[in-house]
Design a protein around this motif. Structure first.
Motif, PDB file in Angstrom:
ATOM      1  N   ILE A   6       0.838  -1.207   0.000  1.00  0.00           N
ATOM      2  CA  ILE A   6       0.000   0.000   0.000  1.00  0.00           C
ATOM      3  C   ILE A   6       0.871   1.254   0.000  1.00  0.00           C
ATOM      4  N   ALA A   7       1.933   1.220   0.794  1.00  0.00           N
ATOM      5  CA  ALA A   7       2.846   2.365   0.855  1.00  0.00           C
ATOM      6  C   ALA A   7       3.533   2.586  -0.492  1.00  0.00           C
ATOM      7  N   ALA A   8       3.946   1.508  -1.155  1.00  0.00           N
ATOM      8  CA  ALA A   8       4.621   1.616  -2.447  1.00  0.00           C
ATOM      9  C   ALA A   8       3.682   2.195  -3.506  1.00  0.00           C
ATOM     10  N   PHE A   9       2.420   1.760  -3.473  1.00  0.00           N
ATOM     11  CA  PHE A   9       1.444   2.296  -4.428  1.00  0.00           C
ATOM     12  C   PHE A   9       1.192   3.782  -4.130  1.00  0.00           C
ATOM     13  N   ALA A  10       1.185   4.141  -2.845  1.00  0.00           N
ATOM     14  CA  ALA A  10       1.013   5.541  -2.458  1.00  0.00           C
ATOM     15  C   ALA A  10       2.195   6.383  -2.955  1.00  0.00           C
ATOM     16  N   VAL A  11       3.393   5.790  -2.973  1.00  0.00           N
ATOM     17  CA  VAL A  11       4.574   6.477  -3.500  1.00  0.00           C
ATOM     18  C   VAL A  11       4.367   6.815  -4.973  1.00  0.00           C
ATOM     19  N   ALA A  12       3.858   5.851  -5.740  1.00  0.00           N
ATOM     20  CA  ALA A  12       3.608   6.077  -7.165  1.00  0.00           C
ATOM     21  C   ALA A  12       2.606   7.216  -7.360  1.00  0.00           C
ATOM     22  N   ILE A  13       1.588   7.263  -6.509  1.00  0.00           N
ATOM     23  CA  ILE A  13       0.604   8.345  -6.592  1.00  0.00           C
ATOM     24  C   ILE A  13       1.260   9.687  -6.266  1.00  0.00           C
ATOM     25  N   CYS A  14       2.102   9.704  -5.225  1.00  0.00           N
ATOM     26  CA  CYS A  14       2.800  10.929  -4.832  1.00  0.00           C
ATOM     27  C   CYS A  14       3.701  11.434  -5.948  1.00  0.00           C
ATOM     28  N   TRP A  15       4.450  10.527  -6.559  1.00  0.00           N
ATOM     29  CA  TRP A  15       5.358  10.934  -7.637  1.00  0.00           C
ATOM     30  C   TRP A  15       4.597  11.349  -8.892  1.00  0.00           C
ATOM     31  N   ALA A 228       9.156  15.020  -2.806  1.00  0.00           N
ATOM     32  CA  ALA A 228      10.389  14.934  -2.025  1.00  0.00           C
ATOM     33  C   ALA A 228      10.148  14.497  -0.585  1.00  0.00           C
ATOM     34  N   PHE A 229       9.077  14.990   0.014  1.00  0.00           N
ATOM     35  CA  PHE A 229       8.851  14.715   1.434  1.00  0.00           C
ATOM     36  C   PHE A 229       8.066  13.420   1.655  1.00  0.00           C
ATOM     37  N   ILE A 230       6.803  13.397   1.255  1.00  0.00           N
ATOM     38  CA  ILE A 230       5.963  12.215   1.456  1.00  0.00           C
ATOM     39  C   ILE A 230       6.469  11.037   0.622  1.00  0.00           C
ATOM     40  N   GLY A 231       6.832  11.299  -0.629  1.00  0.00           N
ATOM     41  CA  GLY A 231       7.278  10.217  -1.526  1.00  0.00           C
ATOM     42  C   GLY A 231       8.511   9.497  -1.025  1.00  0.00           C
ATOM     43  N   ILE A 232       9.529  10.266  -0.634  1.00  0.00           N
ATOM     44  CA  ILE A 232      10.778   9.666  -0.145  1.00  0.00           C
ATOM     45  C   ILE A 232      10.539   8.890   1.145  1.00  0.00           C
ATOM     46  N   THR A 233       9.785   9.496   2.058  1.00  0.00           N
ATOM     47  CA  THR A 233       9.519   8.845   3.348  1.00  0.00           C
ATOM     48  C   THR A 233       8.768   7.530   3.163  1.00  0.00           C
ATOM     49  N   LEU A 234       7.708   7.554   2.340  1.00  0.00           N
ATOM     50  CA  LEU A 234       6.917   6.344   2.098  1.00  0.00           C
ATOM     51  C   LEU A 234       7.723   5.277   1.356  1.00  0.00           C
ATOM     52  N   SER A 235       8.611   5.701   0.456  1.00  0.00           N
ATOM     53  CA  SER A 235       9.413   4.721  -0.298  1.00  0.00           C
ATOM     54  C   SER A 235      10.332   3.951   0.637  1.00  0.00           C
ATOM     55  N   LEU A 236      10.905   4.642   1.630  1.00  0.00           N
ATOM     56  CA  LEU A 236      11.761   3.970   2.609  1.00  0.00           C
ATOM     57  C   LEU A 236      10.941   2.994   3.453  1.00  0.00           C
ATOM     58  N   TYR A 237       9.738   3.420   3.835  1.00  0.00           N
ATOM     59  CA  TYR A 237       8.847   2.564   4.631  1.00  0.00           C
ATOM     60  C   TYR A 237       8.422   1.339   3.818  1.00  0.00           C
ATOM     61  N   ALA A 238       8.119   1.545   2.548  1.00  0.00           N
ATOM     62  CA  ALA A 238       7.672   0.442   1.684  1.00  0.00           C
ATOM     63  C   ALA A 238       8.744  -0.635   1.555  1.00  0.00           C
ATOM     64  N   VAL A 239       9.993  -0.194   1.362  1.00  0.00           N
ATOM     65  CA  VAL A 239      11.101  -1.146   1.211  1.00  0.00           C
ATOM     66  C   VAL A 239      11.318  -1.923   2.509  1.00  0.00           C
ATOM     67  N   GLN A 240      11.049  -1.279   3.641  1.00  0.00           N
ATOM     68  CA  GLN A 240      11.197  -1.951   4.936  1.00  0.00           C
ATOM     69  C   GLN A 240      10.107  -2.994   5.173  1.00  0.00           C
ATOM     70  N   GLN A 241       8.893  -2.742   4.657  1.00  0.00           N
ATOM     71  CA  GLN A 241       7.732  -3.563   4.966  1.00  0.00           C
ATOM     72  C   GLN A 241       7.457  -4.693   3.971  1.00  0.00           C
ATOM     73  N   THR A 242       8.065  -4.615   2.783  1.00  0.00           N
ATOM     74  CA  THR A 242       7.841  -5.671   1.796  1.00  0.00           C
ATOM     75  C   THR A 242       9.113  -5.893   0.994  1.00  0.00           C
TER      76      THR A 242
END
Length: 290
Positions: A6-15, A228-242
Motif C-alpha cells: 500500500i505504501a509503495a502504491f502511495a509512492v507512485a501516486i505521490c510521484w 520529495a517529502f511524502i514520496g521519499i519517506t513512504l518509499s523507505l517505509y515500503a522497502v522496509q515492509q515488503t
C-alpha cells in the motif's frame, strides 16, 4: 497486512502528483526556477524530518568519503539530471517524461554492464528489450517519425541518465548510512551548484519573479511536498515492509497512473498507443525486480 504494498502504491501516486504539479509550475515560472525552489523546499523539509527522527538538520556525522560520493551523486542526479528532466516537462509533457524516466533501472543496468563490467543476465536483456519497445511505441509513429520534439526526448533521456548515474554514485557512498541523511547530503550539493549556476548566469531575477507568482509557487510547494517529502519517506517505509522487488514494481507505475490526470489537467487526448506503450514499458521494468 500489505502495509508495504500500500505504501509503495502511495509512492507512485505521490510521484505522479509531483510530476504533474512541477510541469504546471514550469509552464508559469520556468523550469530552472521550479527546480531551484523545489531543492530549497526539499532541503528544509528533509532537515526537519531528520531533526524529528533524532538526527541533525545537516548530517555532520557522515564521513568525508560519504560526503564526497553522495555529494557527487547530488550534482549528477539532482542538479544536472533534474535540470534536464524539468526542461523536458515543458517540451514533451510530464506524461512522456515520466515514461522515459521509468527507464532509470534499465539505464543503470546498461551503465553497470558497460563501465563496471557487471554481468548482464538474460532476464535483464529481456527486460531492456521490452522496456525500450514500450517507449518506442509511444514516441515513434508508423512512419518511424518522432511524435514529439526530439530535443524534449533527448532532455528526458539525459535526465534519466543523470538519475541512473546518481544512483550508482549513491550506492558507492551510502554504505549502511541513514538514507534520509544521505538524501540531504545530495540535496545540499545540488543546492550549492544551483546557487553557483544562478549567480554566474545572472538568473536570480527570474527566481525573484517566480517567488512572487502565487499560483506557480503553490504548484512547486505541492509538488515538493508529495514528491520529495511524502514520496521519499513512504518509499523507505515500503522497502522496509515488503520485498524490494514488489515495492519497486508498485513505485514504477507512475507512467500509467499519470495518463488520465495529465489529460484532465492539461486538456490532452489519451491515445491508445500511449496506454499500450506505457503498460509494455512498465512490464519490462518490473522484470528487473523479480
Amino acid at each position: 497486512m500489505y502495509k508495504g504494498e500500500i505504501a509503495a502504491f502511495a509512492v507512485a501516486i505521490c510521484w505522479t502528483l509531483s510530476a504533474l504539479f512541477f510541469e504546471k509550475a514550469g509552464r508559469k515560472i520556468g523550469s530552472i526556477s521550479v527546480n531551484f525552489i523545489r531543492i530549497v523546499l526539499t532541503f528544509i523539509l528533509l532537515g526537519f524530518t531528520l531533526l524529528f527522527t533524532g538526527n541533525n538538520f545537516i548530517p555532520f556525522d557522515a564521513s568525508g568519503y560519504q560526503w564526497f560520493w553522495l555529494g557527487l551523486s547530488g550534482v549528477v542526479g539532482l542538479f544536472l539530471g533534474d535540470m534536464f528532466l524539468f526542461r523536458s516537462y515543458l517540451l514533451i509533457g510530464s506524461r512522456t517524461a515520466a515514461l522515459i524516466m521509468s527507464l532509470v533501472p534499465v539505464i543503470t543496468t546498461i551503465i553497470g554492464w558497460f563501465f563496471l563490467k557487471e554481468v548482464l543476465a538474460l532476464k535483464s536483456i529481456i527486460a531492456i528489450i521490452i522496456s525500450f519497445s514500450g517507449i518506442v511505441i509511444v514516441i515513434v509513429d508508423k512512419k518511424l517519425k518522432f511524435r514529439m520534439p526530439l530535443k524534449g526526448l533527448m532532455f528526458a533521456f539525459l535526465g534519466a541518465t543523470g538519475q541512473a548515474l546518481g544512483l550508482i554514485l549513491s550506492k558507492k557512498g551510502i554504505g549502511s548510512y541513514d538514507p534520509l541523511a544521505a538524501t540531504q547530503i545530495r540535496i545540499i550539493f545540488a543546492l550549492i551548484f544551483f546557487v553557483i549556476m544562478l549567480t554566474f548566469s545572472k538568473q536570480w531575477h527570474n527566481v525573484h519573479k517566480a517567488v512572487k507568482d502565487i499560483n506557480g509557487l503553490k504548484s512547486v510547494i505541492i509538488g515538493s511536498f508529495f514528491g520529495a517529502f511524502i514520496g521519499i519517506t513512504l518509499s523507505l517505509y515500503a522497502v522496509q515492509q515488503t520485498k524490494t522487488g514488489i515495492a519497486s514494481t508498485f513505485m514504477s507505475l507512475v507512467p500509467v497512473l499519470i495518463i488520465a490526470p495529465s489529460a484532465i489537467m492539461f486538456k490532452e487526448k489519451i491515445k491508445p498507443h500511449q496506454v499500450i506503450g506505457a503498460i509494455i514499458s512498465i512490464i519490462g521494468v518490473s522484470i528487473f525486480f523479480w
